[in-house]
Design a protein around this motif. Structure first.
Motif, PDB file in Angstrom:
ATOM      1  N   PRO A   1       0.819  -1.224   0.000  1.00 21.42           N
ATOM      2  CA  PRO A   1       0.000   0.000   0.000  1.00 21.42           C
ATOM      3  C   PRO A   1       0.851   1.272   0.000  1.00 21.42           C
ATOM      4  N   GLU A   2       1.966   1.260   0.730  1.00 15.37           N
ATOM      5  CA  GLU A   2       2.852   2.426   0.723  1.00 15.37           C
ATOM      6  C   GLU A   2       3.466   2.630  -0.654  1.00 15.37           C
ATOM      7  N   ARG A   3       3.827   1.531  -1.317  1.00 12.45           N
ATOM      8  CA  ARG A   3       4.404   1.597  -2.656  1.00 12.45           C
ATOM      9  C   ARG A   3       3.395   2.208  -3.635  1.00 12.45           C
ATOM     10  N   GLN A   4       2.152   1.746  -3.565  1.00 10.29           N
ATOM     11  CA  GLN A   4       1.108   2.279  -4.452  1.00 10.29           C
ATOM     12  C   GLN A   4       0.886   3.762  -4.199  1.00 10.29           C
ATOM     13  N   SER A   5       0.847   4.143  -2.934  1.00 13.52           N
ATOM     14  CA  SER A   5       0.630   5.540  -2.572  1.00 13.52           C
ATOM     15  C   SER A   5       1.782   6.410  -3.082  1.00 13.52           C
ATOM     16  N   ALA A   6       3.001   5.946  -2.902  1.00  7.37           N
ATOM     17  CA  ALA A   6       4.173   6.696  -3.376  1.00  7.37           C
ATOM     18  C   ALA A   6       4.160   6.806  -4.898  1.00  7.37           C
ATOM     19  N   MET A   7       3.843   5.709  -5.581  1.00  9.22           N
ATOM     20  CA  MET A   7       3.781   5.736  -7.049  1.00  9.22           C
ATOM     21  C   MET A   7       2.726   6.731  -7.516  1.00  9.22           C
ATOM     22  N   ASN A   8       1.552   6.690  -6.909  1.00 11.55           N
ATOM     23  CA  ASN A   8       0.472   7.599  -7.310  1.00 11.55           C
ATOM     24  C   ASN A   8       0.868   9.057  -7.108  1.00 11.55           C
ATOM     25  N   ALA A   9       1.520   9.360  -5.995  1.00  3.92           N
ATOM     26  CA  ALA A   9       1.947  10.735  -5.729  1.00  3.92           C
ATOM     27  C   ALA A   9       2.981  11.192  -6.756  1.00  3.92           C
ATOM     28  N   ILE A  10       3.945  10.346  -7.048  1.00  2.00           N
ATOM     29  CA  ILE A  10       4.988  10.705  -8.015  1.00  2.00           C
ATOM     30  C   ILE A  10       4.385  10.898  -9.404  1.00  2.00           C
ATOM     31  N   ILE A  11       3.501   9.987  -9.806  1.00  2.00           N
ATOM     32  CA  ILE A  11       2.869  10.089 -11.131  1.00  2.00           C
ATOM     33  C   ILE A  11       2.021  11.347 -11.220  1.00  2.00           C
TER      34      ILE A  11
ATOM     35  N   HIS B   1       2.495  14.190  -9.585  1.00  2.00           N
ATOM     36  CA  HIS B   1       3.418  15.326  -9.724  1.00  2.00           C
ATOM     37  C   HIS B   1       3.972  15.408 -11.145  1.00  2.00           C
ATOM     38  N   LEU B   2       4.265  14.258 -11.737  1.00  2.00           N
ATOM     39  CA  LEU B   2       4.773  14.230 -13.109  1.00  2.00           C
ATOM     40  C   LEU B   2       3.719  14.740 -14.085  1.00  2.00           C
ATOM     41  N   LEU B   3       2.498  14.244 -13.972  1.00  2.64           N
ATOM     42  CA  LEU B   3       1.431  14.663 -14.885  1.00  2.64           C
ATOM     43  C   LEU B   3       1.102  16.144 -14.766  1.00  2.64           C
ATOM     44  N   LEU B   4       1.191  16.666 -13.565  1.00  2.37           N
ATOM     45  CA  LEU B   4       0.893  18.083 -13.358  1.00  2.37           C
ATOM     46  C   LEU B   4       2.079  18.988 -13.694  1.00  2.37           C
ATOM     47  N   GLY B   5       3.190  18.396 -14.119  1.00  2.92           N
ATOM     48  CA  GLY B   5       4.354  19.172 -14.534  1.00  2.92           C
ATOM     49  C   GLY B   5       5.163  19.730 -13.383  1.00  2.92           C
ATOM     50  N   GLU B   6       4.968  19.189 -12.186  1.00  3.28           N
ATOM     51  CA  GLU B   6       5.689  19.676 -11.016  1.00  3.28           C
ATOM     52  C   GLU B   6       7.093  19.093 -10.925  1.00  3.28           C
TER      53      GLU B   6
ATOM     54  N   LEU C   1      12.007   1.912 -19.625  1.00  2.65           N
ATOM     55  CA  LEU C   1      12.360   2.418 -18.307  1.00  2.65           C
ATOM     56  C   LEU C   1      11.150   2.533 -17.379  1.00  2.65           C
ATOM     57  N   PHE C   2       9.999   2.899 -17.924  1.00  2.00           N
ATOM     58  CA  PHE C   2       8.821   3.124 -17.096  1.00  2.00           C
ATOM     59  C   PHE C   2       7.871   1.925 -17.026  1.00  2.00           C
ATOM     60  N   LYS C   3       8.100   0.897 -17.829  1.00  2.46           N
ATOM     61  CA  LYS C   3       7.204  -0.264 -17.840  1.00  2.46           C
ATOM     62  C   LYS C   3       7.040  -0.939 -16.468  1.00  2.46           C
ATOM     63  N   PRO C   4       8.106  -1.103 -15.660  1.00  8.80           N
ATOM     64  CA  PRO C   4       7.908  -1.730 -14.350  1.00  8.80           C
ATOM     65  C   PRO C   4       6.938  -0.973 -13.442  1.00  8.80           C
ATOM     66  N   PHE C   5       6.660   0.281 -13.768  1.00 10.26           N
ATOM     67  CA  PHE C   5       5.756   1.091 -12.954  1.00 10.26           C
ATOM     68  C   PHE C   5       4.381   1.235 -13.603  1.00 10.26           C
ATOM     69  N   GLY C   6       4.168   0.525 -14.712  1.00 10.68           N
ATOM     70  CA  GLY C   6       2.870   0.573 -15.376  1.00 10.68           C
ATOM     71  C   GLY C   6       2.637   1.843 -16.166  1.00 10.68           C
ATOM     72  N   LEU C   7       3.708   2.468 -16.651  1.00 11.95           N
ATOM     73  CA  LEU C   7       3.596   3.715 -17.407  1.00 11.95           C
ATOM     74  C   LEU C   7       4.162   3.535 -18.807  1.00 11.95           C
ATOM     75  N   GLN C   8       3.654   4.345 -19.725  1.00 13.87           N
ATOM     76  CA  GLN C   8       4.199   4.360 -21.075  1.00 13.87           C
ATOM     77  C   GLN C   8       4.053   5.760 -21.659  1.00 13.87           C
ATOM     78  N   VAL C   9       4.775   6.030 -22.736  1.00 15.59           N
ATOM     79  CA  VAL C   9       4.712   7.314 -23.410  1.00 15.59           C
ATOM     80  C   VAL C   9       3.318   7.469 -24.012  1.00 15.59           C
ATOM     81  N   GLY C  10       2.760   8.670 -23.884  1.00 17.23           N
ATOM     82  CA  GLY C  10       1.436   8.917 -24.438  1.00 17.23           C
ATOM     83  C   GLY C  10       1.163  10.402 -24.542  1.00 17.23           C
ATOM     84  N   LEU C  11      -0.017  10.719 -24.986  1.00 21.70           N
ATOM     85  CA  LEU C  11      -0.434  12.107 -25.122  1.00 21.70           C
ATOM     86  C   LEU C  11      -1.149  12.551 -23.853  1.00 21.70           C
ATOM     87  N   VAL C  12      -0.765  13.712 -23.361  1.00 22.95           N
ATOM     88  CA  VAL C  12      -1.430  14.295 -22.202  1.00 22.95           C
ATOM     89  C   VAL C  12      -1.734  15.761 -22.514  1.00 22.95           C
TER      90      VAL C  12
END
Length: 158
Positions: A61-71, A73-78, A129-140
């Motif tokens: 649960p801590e891992r999921q929470s940390a991943m969600n927070a980091i993602i 921040h990344l999506l919001l351009g922070e 690089l991002f596949k282990p975290f369930g992320l991929q390049v895309g349009l945002v």
């Protein structure tokens, strides 16, 4: 254990793969690290690859929470893509660059350059690089406000 809709791998599967690679590739990993690695199977070889001796594995649960927070921040351009990758690698998986680079089949130099926001890499390299975290390049959306509104609407619909 993969999701039906994508190639997203859960953290437990990622850790299993790391352990498997460490068992089968002890000599190459030992040549990349400054500290000697004794050929012991399983968790002990992973512990030697942790970012810090004091760093302890975090719960799912801590891992999921940390991943969600980091993602978020990344999506919001922070934070930058490189900073996000470094935080995910170190904070979520707790791995050194050598171990993570071996896991995703990328050179440590390439990983370092991406984490320091240098170079111009293909979508394939970034996806690996991002596949282990369930992320991929895309349009945002380019607008932070539009993205924040989309994320907020998802919360209210859930």
């Amino acid at each position: 254990m993969k999701n039906q809709n994508s190639d997203v791998m859960p953290a437990s599967e990622t850790i299993r793969k790391i352990k498997e690679k460490n068992r089968t590739m002890q000599e190459p990993i030992a040549s990349y690290t400054a500290q000697p690695i004794t050929p012991s199977p399983g968790v002990q070889s992973i512990k030697r690859q942790r970012v810090s001796k004091k760093a302890k594995p975090i719960s799912t649960p801590e891992r999921q929470s940390a991943m969600n927070a980091i993602i978020r921040h990344l999506l919001l351009g922070e934070i930058t893509q490189g900073k996000a990758l470094k935080m995910l690698r170190a904070d979520v998986l707790g791995l050194k660059q050598d171990a993570f680079a071996t896991l995703v089949s990328i050179s440590r130099k390439t990983l370092s350059e991406v984490e320091n926001d240098r170079g111009n890499y293909t979508a394939d390299v970034i996806n690996r690089l991002f596949k282990p975290f369930g992320l991929q390049v895309g349009l945002v959306p380019t607008s932070r406000h539009r993205l924040a509104a989309l994320l907020a609407s998802e919360k209210s619909n859930a």
